[in-house]
Design a protein around this motif. Structure first.
Motif, PDB file in Angstrom:
ATOM      1  N   ALA A 234      49.407  38.689  21.731  1.00 36.05           N
ATOM      2  CA  ALA A 234      49.795  39.175  20.180  1.00 36.05           C
ATOM      3  C   ALA A 234      49.146  38.902  19.039  1.00 36.05           C
ATOM      4  O   ALA A 234      48.400  39.728  17.911  1.00 36.05           O
ATOM      5  N   HIS A 235      48.946  37.543  19.147  1.00 31.91           N
ATOM      6  CA  HIS A 235      48.308  36.705  17.069  1.00 31.91           C
ATOM      7  C   HIS A 235      47.190  36.406  18.220  1.00 31.91           C
ATOM      8  O   HIS A 235      46.425  35.772  16.922  1.00 31.91           O
ATOM      9  N   GLY A 236      46.820  36.419  19.545  1.00 32.32           N
ATOM     10  CA  GLY A 236      45.265  35.226  19.109  1.00 32.32           C
ATOM     11  C   GLY A 236      43.854  36.392  19.202  1.00 32.32           C
ATOM     12  O   GLY A 236      43.921  37.748  19.376  1.00 32.32           O
ATOM     13  N   ALA A 237      42.378  35.696  18.795  1.00 26.30           N
ATOM     14  CA  ALA A 237      41.944  36.192  19.159  1.00 26.30           C
ATOM     15  C   ALA A 237      41.397  37.110  20.027  1.00 26.30           C
ATOM     16  O   ALA A 237      41.731  35.787  21.243  1.00 26.30           O
ATOM     17  N   ASP A 238      40.226  38.263  20.546  1.00 29.64           N
ATOM     18  CA  ASP A 238      39.644  37.820  21.866  1.00 29.64           C
ATOM     19  C   ASP A 238      38.292  37.866  22.451  1.00 29.64           C
ATOM     20  O   ASP A 238      37.531  37.625  20.807  1.00 29.64           O
ATOM     21  N   ALA A 239      37.912  37.612  23.511  1.00 27.30           N
ATOM     22  CA  ALA A 239      36.896  36.763  24.106  1.00 27.30           C
ATOM     23  C   ALA A 239      36.670  37.484  25.283  1.00 27.30           C
ATOM     24  O   ALA A 239      37.471  37.807  26.029  1.00 27.30           O
ATOM     25  N   THR A 240      35.408  37.792  26.027  1.00 28.91           N
ATOM     26  CA  THR A 240      34.842  37.598  27.223  1.00 28.91           C
ATOM     27  C   THR A 240      34.394  37.037  27.473  1.00 28.91           C
ATOM     28  O   THR A 240      33.568  36.467  27.032  1.00 28.91           O
ATOM     29  N   LEU A 241      34.636  36.035  29.412  1.00 24.78           N
ATOM     30  CA  LEU A 241      33.665  35.173  29.487  1.00 24.78           C
ATOM     31  C   LEU A 241      33.465  35.654  31.107  1.00 24.78           C
ATOM     32  O   LEU A 241      34.046  36.261  31.386  1.00 24.78           O
ATOM     33  N   HIS A 242      32.081  34.720  31.457  1.00 26.43           N
ATOM     34  CA  HIS A 242      31.215  34.787  32.426  1.00 26.43           C
ATOM     35  C   HIS A 242      32.084  33.349  33.642  1.00 26.43           C
ATOM     36  O   HIS A 242      31.884  32.642  33.248  1.00 26.43           O
ATOM     37  N   PHE A 243      32.878  33.630  34.752  1.00 25.93           N
ATOM     38  CA  PHE A 243      32.781  32.640  35.157  1.00 25.93           C
ATOM     39  C   PHE A 243      31.903  32.708  36.577  1.00 25.93           C
ATOM     40  O   PHE A 243      31.727  33.694  37.288  1.00 25.93           O
ATOM     41  N   VAL A 244      31.240  31.886  36.880  1.00 25.94           N
ATOM     42  CA  VAL A 244      30.409  31.982  37.966  1.00 25.94           C
ATOM     43  C   VAL A 244      30.471  32.781  39.357  1.00 25.94           C
ATOM     44  O   VAL A 244      29.577  32.730  40.431  1.00 25.94           O
ATOM     45  N   ASN A 245      32.361  32.127  39.518  1.00 25.52           N
ATOM     46  CA  ASN A 245      32.890  32.707  40.587  1.00 25.52           C
ATOM     47  C   ASN A 245      34.067  32.193  40.227  1.00 25.52           C
ATOM     48  O   ASN A 245      34.561  32.480  39.588  1.00 25.52           O
ATOM     49  N   SER A 246      34.870  33.725  41.483  1.00 27.03           N
ATOM     50  CA  SER A 246      36.600  33.679  41.678  1.00 27.03           C
ATOM     51  C   SER A 246      37.250  32.191  41.210  1.00 27.03           C
ATOM     52  O   SER A 246      38.414  32.278  40.705  1.00 27.03           O
ATOM     53  N   GLY A 247      36.407  31.498  42.786  1.00 27.04           N
ATOM     54  CA  GLY A 247      37.687  30.096  42.591  1.00 27.04           C
ATOM     55  C   GLY A 247      37.570  29.483  41.054  1.00 27.04           C
ATOM     56  O   GLY A 247      38.591  28.529  41.216  1.00 27.04           O
ATOM     57  N   GLU A 248      35.929  29.730  40.226  1.00 26.78           N
ATOM     58  CA  GLU A 248      36.619  28.977  38.641  1.00 26.78           C
ATOM     59  C   GLU A 248      37.636  29.718  38.077  1.00 26.78           C
ATOM     60  O   GLU A 248      38.191  28.857  37.251  1.00 26.78           O
ATOM     61  N   LEU A 249      37.674  30.564  38.474  1.00 26.64           N
ATOM     62  CA  LEU A 249      39.030  31.647  37.701  1.00 26.64           C
ATOM     63  C   LEU A 249      40.585  30.921  38.111  1.00 26.64           C
ATOM     64  O   LEU A 249      40.798  30.485  37.130  1.00 26.64           O
ATOM     65  N   ALA A 250      39.836  30.871  39.107  1.00 28.67           N
ATOM     66  CA  ALA A 250      41.544  31.164  39.269  1.00 28.67           C
ATOM     67  C   ALA A 250      42.179  28.645  39.177  1.00 28.67           C
ATOM     68  O   ALA A 250      42.887  28.932  39.110  1.00 28.67           O
ATOM     69  N   SER A 251      40.897  28.415  39.570  1.00 26.32           N
ATOM     70  CA  SER A 251      41.792  26.762  38.773  1.00 26.32           C
ATOM     71  C   SER A 251      41.401  26.959  37.504  1.00 26.32           C
ATOM     72  O   SER A 251      42.189  25.832  37.410  1.00 26.32           O
ATOM     73  N   ARG A 252      41.709  27.938  36.732  1.00 24.61           N
ATOM     74  CA  ARG A 252      42.028  28.271  35.435  1.00 24.61           C
ATOM     75  C   ARG A 252      43.746  28.202  35.415  1.00 24.61           C
ATOM     76  O   ARG A 252      43.701  29.640  35.696  1.00 24.61           O
ATOM     77  N   ASP A 253      44.623  28.178  34.540  1.00 23.10           N
ATOM     78  CA  ASP A 253      45.581  28.479  34.682  1.00 23.10           C
ATOM     79  C   ASP A 253      45.828  28.869  32.977  1.00 23.10           C
ATOM     80  O   ASP A 253      47.060  28.276  32.301  1.00 23.10           O
ATOM     81  N   TRP A 254      45.187  29.216  32.214  1.00 25.51           N
ATOM     82  CA  TRP A 254      45.290  29.338  31.091  1.00 25.51           C
ATOM     83  C   TRP A 254      45.881  30.553  31.173  1.00 25.51           C
ATOM     84  O   TRP A 254      45.890  31.455  31.627  1.00 25.51           O
ATOM     85  N   GLU A 255      47.185  30.629  29.493  1.00 32.74           N
ATOM     86  CA  GLU A 255      47.470  31.690  29.989  1.00 32.74           C
ATOM     87  C   GLU A 255      47.383  32.564  28.552  1.00 32.74           C
ATOM     88  O   GLU A 255      47.755  33.657  28.368  1.00 32.74           O
ATOM     89  N   GLY A 256      46.138  32.575  28.590  1.00 34.72           N
ATOM     90  CA  GLY A 256      45.165  33.335  27.825  1.00 34.72           C
ATOM     91  C   GLY A 256      44.926  34.239  28.142  1.00 34.72           C
ATOM     92  O   GLY A 256      43.698  35.131  27.880  1.00 34.72           O
ATOM     93  N   ILE A 257      44.474  34.011  29.511  1.00 30.15           N
ATOM     94  CA  ILE A 257      43.171  35.061  30.475  1.00 30.15           C
ATOM     95  C   ILE A 257      44.090  36.157  31.059  1.00 30.15           C
ATOM     96  O   ILE A 257      45.335  35.815  31.320  1.00 30.15           O
ATOM     97  N   HIS A 258      43.442  37.516  30.495  1.00 27.64           N
ATOM     98  CA  HIS A 258      44.228  38.435  31.247  1.00 27.64           C
ATOM     99  C   HIS A 258      43.238  39.087  31.979  1.00 27.64           C
ATOM    100  O   HIS A 258      42.511  39.579  32.822  1.00 27.64           O
ATOM    101  N   ARG A 259      44.062  38.264  33.420  1.00 23.19           N
ATOM    102  CA  ARG A 259      43.341  38.558  35.142  1.00 23.19           C
ATOM    103  C   ARG A 259      43.515  39.852  35.645  1.00 23.19           C
ATOM    104  O   ARG A 259      42.858  40.223  36.695  1.00 23.19           O
ATOM    105  N   ASP A 260      44.023  40.880  34.663  1.00 24.92           N
ATOM    106  CA  ASP A 260      44.146  42.297  35.107  1.00 24.92           C
ATOM    107  C   ASP A 260      42.924  43.436  34.558  1.00 24.92           C
ATOM    108  O   ASP A 260      42.643  44.209  35.196  1.00 24.92           O
TER     109      ASP A 260
END
Length: 313
Positions: A234-260
């Motif tokens: 609701a209040h943050g800025a948006d960006a698109t990130l490129h993760f080298v693989n799904s494992g790198e993405l899964a290892s991050r528990d950032w609340e701001g990740i739009h996993r959908d």
């Protein structure tokens, strides 16, 4: 036992002795203690013991208003009813999390930490296990003003906080009506109503530089039950990130990740949208990933990252 051989009790001594007596009465199986034995252990006379009993009989329970009922006869002091009973201190789950965090951060010995947690902390089964894991793992901090904030929530007092947002160079003052503390992702947040903006906001506890109770009470607000992740969207800025693989993405528990929005590419890499409020935090995370995470967009954010990275050289 004669009072001649006993020193006079100061008001502080009298109060401490009274507390000691209440502790003995509370822990006694029949709520009764032998007056002579207590006097001997406390190094006071029976006359002074009577002073202590009279002091306690004049004290009322702060919650119910009932006076402490003490019966002193036949050489025994007996407590009747629950007024004045010293219940063991038990912290709430949120307070328990804070204490466990401090005990871990300060490298308290396992034996001492175990005794403190057993005596004070809420039982593990009453804690939300997910919340405990999130709070105790990694480098998550509750900041230095948790007690003041917790008190404000409990008594319904407005808070003046000095807070540094992720994009600010230094802390600025906010006047807020605190609602609750939420542990989410890698941090703890104060969910509160920003009085000046007249809107709900979440504040990371470790970014609060100062917190002070005001003389004003909180007002009634229509709080939305959204999480830290929803607050970021609701209040943050948006960006698109490129993760080298799904494992790198899964290892991050950032609340701001739009996993959908995660979109796996043919080479196994993943594009995903995120929301963030702290540019330095985002840049630090990307730099620490050492090439495993790259900013895909917007272009202005990519340019800002290049400038930031050059400034570190």
């Amino acid at each position: 036992m004669s009072s001649v051989n006993k020193r006079a009790l100061s008001s502080e001594d009298l109060m401490q002795t009274a507390l000691n007596l209440m502790e003995r009465l509370t822990t006694a199986s029949n709520a009764s203690v032998d007056a002579a034995s207590f006097a001997r252990d406390a190094s006071i006379s029976l006359e002074q013991t009577n002073e202590v009993v009279e002091l306690l009989q004049g004290v009322a329970d702060e919650r119910s208003g009932s006076h402490i009922a003490l019966d002193y006869q036949d050489g025994a002091i007996t407590l009747s009813g629950d007024a004045g009973r010293l219940d063991p201190v038990r912290l709430t789950p949120a307070e328990s999390l804070a204490l466990r965090r401090v005990l871990t951060t300060c490298s308290i010995g396992d034996d001492v930490r175990g005794r403190v947690e057993t005596a004070l902390c809420a039982d593990p089964e009453t804690d939300d296990e997910t919340t405990v894991d999130k709070t105790m793992g990694g480098d998550r901090l509750l900041g230095g003003f948790y007690p003041v904030i917790s008190e404000a929530i409990a008594i319904g007092a407005r808070l003046a906080i000095s807070y540094r947002a992720g994009d600010e160079c230094g802390p600025n003052t906010r006047l807020v009506d605190p609602k609750l503390i939420e542990v989410s992702g890698d941090a703890a947040y104060l969910v509160a109503w920003n009085v000046e903006k007249d809107a709900q906001r979440s504040y990371r506890l470790d970014r609060i530089a100062h917190a002070e109770l005001t003389d004003d009470s909180v007002e009634r607000h229509d709080f939305s039950p959204y999480s830290a992740a929803e607050s970021l969207r609701a209040h943050g800025a948006d960006a698109t990130l490129h993760f080298v693989n799904s494992g790198e993405l899964a290892s991050r528990d950032w609340e701001g990740i739009h996993r959908d929005t995660a979109d796996e590419q043919e080479d196994g890499s993943v594009l995903v949208h995120i929301s963030y409020t702290s540019v330095p935090w985002l840049f630090s995370q990307i730099a620490a990933a050492a090439g495993a995470i790259v900013i895909e967009g917007p272009e202005s954010l990519k340019n800002d990252f290049r400038t930031w990275a050059k400034s570190l050289l």
